[in-house]
Write a protein that holds these residues in place. Structure first.
Motif, short mmCIF file in Angstrom:
data_model
loop_
_atom_site.label_atom_id
_atom_site.label_comp_id
_atom_site.label_asym_id
_atom_site.label_seq_id
_atom_site.Cartn_x
_atom_site.Cartn_y
_atom_site.Cartn_z
N LEU A 175 0.84 -1.20 0.00
CA LEU A 175 0.00 0.00 0.00
C LEU A 175 0.88 1.24 0.00
O LEU A 175 1.85 1.33 0.76
CB LEU A 175 -0.90 0.00 1.23
N ASN A 224 0.21 4.24 1.16
CA ASN A 224 0.23 4.93 2.45
C ASN A 224 1.00 4.14 3.50
O ASN A 224 1.59 4.71 4.42
CB ASN A 224 -1.19 5.25 2.93
N GLU A 273 -4.65 2.91 -0.86
CA GLU A 273 -5.40 2.33 0.25
C GLU A 273 -5.92 0.95 -0.17
O GLU A 273 -6.09 0.69 -1.35
CB GLU A 273 -6.62 3.21 0.62
N SER A 310 -4.96 6.78 -7.08
CA SER A 310 -4.43 5.81 -6.12
C SER A 310 -3.30 4.99 -6.74
O SER A 310 -2.25 4.78 -6.13
CB SER A 310 -5.55 4.87 -5.66
#
Length: 373
Positions: free
Chosen positions: A215, A217, A246, A259
């Motif tokens: 991921l 993040n 995410e 993303s």
């Protein structure tokens, strides 16, 4: 408008889906032999193929209503189900043909099967005799095959409204179909997490590599908490692909492209030696029309063939036993584990121990990333 679309998506999903099915697992102690030679791997492989082919054949007698009831669904995409069944039969025939090459060394579960039609006929009448050496395996294996088939049929029945790894949308997507017989690849997703450090260290000690789908993040948080050098040491010798920023479905998320791009930039910048241009869609969910975007980003969608279910209530050993049974059935493929699960390392350790002499191999993660599907 966005809220209305989300509500409609939820209502459509609720209208189609009902309660989930029970996860398929199998206790390998019911199988009476150790897989300590390539020939014994083939014996067990032939048994799995014939047992699964039997329940696949039986499922074809179900009409749409009966299949929907069995799968706990209100609607079934019968076109997708038919396509899946056809593909499964082709895979089973190819795999049995490979597995029967060792019949001169051990004739267990060997029959005169020269083409797909022969396999269908044998599957229809396949059974294990009451006095067979393999009798204890037969009953539990049938339960496993039935539940696993239902898992696959359910995914096909929901496709493409609910996308998954059950089907590829284009050549921009890949799974383990291109791997050679007896060749498997380890993949992990959901990290980095507390369990990742011990797992990557374990793999290095075993002289193995895997692809970790991370991921964005999580990578940023890990770097901020420690350092970029620690982050690179964490994944030393491994490959790192992306899951997105995410862990959420990229099928209906408005910011899904952002993303993907943001996480690719983060990982490629922080881990240039380990980065591979592969995107693993969380839950296997992505848009049917996304191939142009991924091509523009020089990314391929990386699906899987063998699901460990290590995020379910299964123990580490149960998860590993499920994976081994599916390795015998499919004879090659990409295995999905989750490194945000502490049980993943124990499952891999069990798997390595119980296949050490079986003649299988593990695909190099860099070689897999460089393959043309």
């Amino acid at each position: 408008m966005r809220l209305v679309l989300l509500l409609l998506t939820g209502l459509l999903s609720a209208a189609v889906q009902a309660a989930p099915l029970e996860v398929a697992t199998f206790d390998r102690r019911y199988w009476p032999e150790q897989l300590d030679t390539p020939t014994l791997f083939d014996v067990a492989s032939r048994a799995e193929i014939l047992g699964f082919a039997r329940v696949l054949h039986e499922s074809e007698a179900l009409d749409e209503g009966a299949l929907a009831k069995r799968l706990n669904l209100r609607q079934v995409n019968m076109v997708a189900v038919a396509a899946l069944r056809q593909r499964l039969w082709q895979q089973l025939w190819r795999n049995y043909d490979l597995a029967q090459k060792s019949c001169e060394q051990d004739a267990s579960f060997c029959y005169v099967i020269e083409h797909l039609g022969d396999l269908r006929q044998q599957a229809e009448k396949f059974e294990v005799a009451a006095d067979s050496f393999y009798t204890a395996w037969a009953g539990p294996a049938r339960v496993f095959h039935q539940r696993y088939l239902d898992e696959q049929l359910r995914k096909a029945a929901l496709f493409p409204q609910t996308s998954s790894e059950i089907e590829r949308f284009s050549d921009q997507e890949r799974n383990g179909d291109g791997l050679n017989d007896r060749l498997f690849m380890l993949t992990f997703e959901g990290g980095p997490g507390p369990a990742t450090d011990a797992l990557t260290d374990y793999l290095r000690r075993q002289k193995l590599d895997a692809t970790f789908f991370v991921l964005g993040n999580g990578i940023q948080a890990r770097r901020d908490k420690s350092s970029i050098n620690d982050l690179r040491a964490l994944y030393q010798g491994q490959c790192v692909g992306i899951l997105g920023w995410e862990y959420r479905s990229h099928a209906h998320w408005q910011q899904w492209q952002e993303s993907v791009m943001r996480s690719a930039a983060r990982v490629q910048g922080d881990l240039p030696e380990q980065y591979v241009p592969l995107f693993r869609p969380p839950y296997g969910q992505r848009r049917a029309d996304s191939q142009g975007f991924f091509a523009s980003q020089h990314l391929q969608v990386a699906l899987w063939d063998i699901e460990s279910q290590d995020q379910s209530a299964l123990t580490a050993e149960q998860s590993a036993q499920r994976v081994l049974s599916l390795m015998l059935l499919w004879r090659h493929g990409v295995i999905q584990f989750h490194d945000n699960q502490p049980k993943a390392q124990a499952a891999v350790a069990w798997l390595l121990k119980n296949t050490a002499q079986s003649g299988i191999g593990w695909e190099d993660c860099k070689a897999y990333a460089a393959r043309q599907q």
